[in-house]
Enzyme design. Sequence first.
Site, PDB file in Angstrom:
ATOM      1  N   HIS A 203       0.886  -1.293   0.009  1.00  0.00           N
ATOM      2  CA  HIS A 203       0.094  -0.297  -0.249  1.00  0.00           C
ATOM      3  C   HIS A 203       1.335   1.283   0.087  1.00  0.00           C
ATOM      4  O   HIS A 203       1.610   1.906   1.428  1.00  0.00           O
ATOM      5  CB  HIS A 203      -1.047   0.320   1.659  1.00  0.00           C
ATOM      6  CG  HIS A 203      -1.789   1.499   1.453  1.00  0.00           C
ATOM      7  ND1 HIS A 203      -3.094   1.350   2.260  1.00  0.00           N
ATOM      8  CD2 HIS A 203      -2.103   2.011   0.238  1.00  0.00           C
ATOM      9  CE1 HIS A 203      -3.434   2.591   2.082  1.00  0.00           C
ATOM     10  NE2 HIS A 203      -3.296   2.720   1.555  1.00  0.00           N
TER      11      HIS A 203
ATOM     12  N   HIS B 199       1.482   5.449  -1.950  1.00  0.00           N
ATOM     13  CA  HIS B 199       1.804   6.506  -2.865  1.00  0.00           C
ATOM     14  C   HIS B 199       2.719   7.370  -3.127  1.00  0.00           C
ATOM     15  O   HIS B 199       3.464   7.181  -2.406  1.00  0.00           O
ATOM     16  CB  HIS B 199       0.667   7.618  -2.491  1.00  0.00           C
ATOM     17  CG  HIS B 199      -0.380   6.753  -1.143  1.00  0.00           C
ATOM     18  ND1 HIS B 199      -2.025   7.365  -1.902  1.00  0.00           N
ATOM     19  CD2 HIS B 199      -1.111   6.270  -0.539  1.00  0.00           C
ATOM     20  CE1 HIS B 199      -3.004   7.111  -1.448  1.00  0.00           C
ATOM     21  NE2 HIS B 199      -2.568   5.905  -0.048  1.00  0.00           N
TER      22      HIS B 199
ATOM     23  N   LYS C 240      -8.263  -0.547  -6.671  1.00  0.00           N
ATOM     24  CA  LYS C 240      -9.004   0.450  -5.448  1.00  0.00           C
ATOM     25  C   LYS C 240      -9.985   1.080  -5.524  1.00  0.00           C
ATOM     26  O   LYS C 240     -11.276   1.512  -6.297  1.00  0.00           O
ATOM     27  CB  LYS C 240      -7.952   1.463  -5.159  1.00  0.00           C
ATOM     28  CG  LYS C 240      -8.377   1.881  -4.056  1.00  0.00           C
ATOM     29  CD  LYS C 240      -7.398   1.386  -2.830  1.00  0.00           C
ATOM     30  CE  LYS C 240      -7.605   1.603  -1.049  1.00  0.00           C
ATOM     31  NZ  LYS C 240      -6.346   2.711  -1.079  1.00  0.00           N
TER      32      LYS C 240
ATOM     33  N   HIS D  70     -10.201   1.755   0.453  1.00  0.00           N
ATOM     34  CA  HIS D  70     -10.436   2.290   1.535  1.00  0.00           C
ATOM     35  C   HIS D  70     -11.057   2.385   2.743  1.00  0.00           C
ATOM     36  O   HIS D  70     -12.043   3.047   2.371  1.00  0.00           O
ATOM     37  CB  HIS D  70      -9.798   4.248   0.968  1.00  0.00           C
ATOM     38  CG  HIS D  70      -9.613   5.195   1.487  1.00  0.00           C
ATOM     39  ND1 HIS D  70      -8.200   5.094   1.649  1.00  0.00           N
ATOM     40  CD2 HIS D  70     -10.544   5.850   2.340  1.00  0.00           C
ATOM     41  CE1 HIS D  70      -8.544   6.352   3.014  1.00  0.00           C
ATOM     42  NE2 HIS D  70      -8.980   6.516   2.994  1.00  0.00           N
TER      43      HIS D  70
ATOM     44  N   HIS E 263     -16.350   7.582  12.253  1.00  0.00           N
ATOM     45  CA  HIS E 263     -15.289   6.271  11.100  1.00  0.00           C
ATOM     46  C   HIS E 263     -15.332   4.778  12.234  1.00  0.00           C
ATOM     47  O   HIS E 263     -15.370   4.568  12.921  1.00  0.00           O
ATOM     48  CB  HIS E 263     -13.705   6.781  11.124  1.00  0.00           C
ATOM     49  CG  HIS E 263     -14.168   8.392  10.814  1.00  0.00           C
ATOM     50  ND1 HIS E 263     -14.246   8.380   9.699  1.00  0.00           N
ATOM     51  CD2 HIS E 263     -13.935   9.527  10.871  1.00  0.00           C
ATOM     52  CE1 HIS E 263     -14.352   9.288   8.701  1.00  0.00           C
ATOM     53  NE2 HIS E 263     -13.598  10.090   9.827  1.00  0.00           N
TER      54      HIS E 263
ATOM     55  N   ASP F 106       1.735   2.970   3.609  1.00  0.00           N
ATOM     56  CA  ASP F 106      -0.118   4.040   3.509  1.00  0.00           C
ATOM     57  C   ASP F 106       1.323   4.699   2.854  1.00  0.00           C
ATOM     58  O   ASP F 106       0.896   6.173   3.440  1.00  0.00           O
ATOM     59  CB  ASP F 106      -1.006   4.427   4.032  1.00  0.00           C
ATOM     60  CG  ASP F 106      -1.438   4.950   4.067  1.00  0.00           C
ATOM     61  OD1 ASP F 106      -1.883   5.050   2.750  1.00  0.00           O
ATOM     62  OD2 ASP F 106      -2.262   5.088   4.556  1.00  0.00           O
TER      63      ASP F 106
END
Length: 281
Positions: free
Chosen positions: A12, A14, A73, A111, A119, A191
Amino acid sequence: MELTLVQSDDWHLHLRDGELLQAVVPHSANHFGGAIVMPNLKSPVTTTAAAIRQVLMRSSLQARSSKVVFAIKLYPAGAITNSQEGVTDLLGKCSLVLEQMVQYNMPLLVHGEVTDPNHITTMDAVRFVESCEEGFVAATVTPRHLLLNRNVLFQGRLQPHNRCLPVPKEKSTAIVSAVTSGSKRFFLGTDGAPHERRRKECPCGCAGIYNAPAALALYAKVFEEAGALDKLEAFTSLNGPDFYGLPRNTSKIKLIKTSWKVPESFSFSFGDIIPMLQVKH
């Protein structure tokens, strides 16, 4: 004092695009053999052709056979950076894609966050993953959700470089216990999410914590404190490729226990990136 592991991949990650992409790739490449790279760029990656240039989606069969795309995703619209074009109606608009993904054994990456104020908590997430049939549902776990809680956003003053989504709720013993248990359902996914300093230290600053330079050391710290270093390799290097049905890496990496300090910042022509561990925790 030394630990040799099968080299990990980051499941995971970015990397952004443009100058930021070029700046941060070496940090991940120094530690990881490969990565599942997220598609939420300024212009979202939504075709296999775009994925080959950068990374992710459209025809499941074409994507799977590309040897570049290994999953699709799901982003709820507005949940995270560059997700404005994300999903607003999962079943109504995505049913055909989901059916094709099942047919071609394409994993769906979610996600794990909704766009209303309520949450999911880390304990709830652990219980959900453990309730599912092994081999069909798994979770990547970040360093920050093993080490931090929501208080790191406000220690002394506002700490924008600790802002991420989903926000860590509490330093959960449930999730630490899950990842250090040896369960095949959990594996490494940093992440890591780089942003230039000025985009973090501003009104409505971007969400994301950059951790590539220290991620493996942070995971090792968690497993050592839990008395579970013997289970670290499965979490970092084996469970991920096994879940995806991909070959494990054959190269090795050595972790050496020694004192060191993460740089205060990484400077580039476009600005600075502040890594994890350089703000008050």
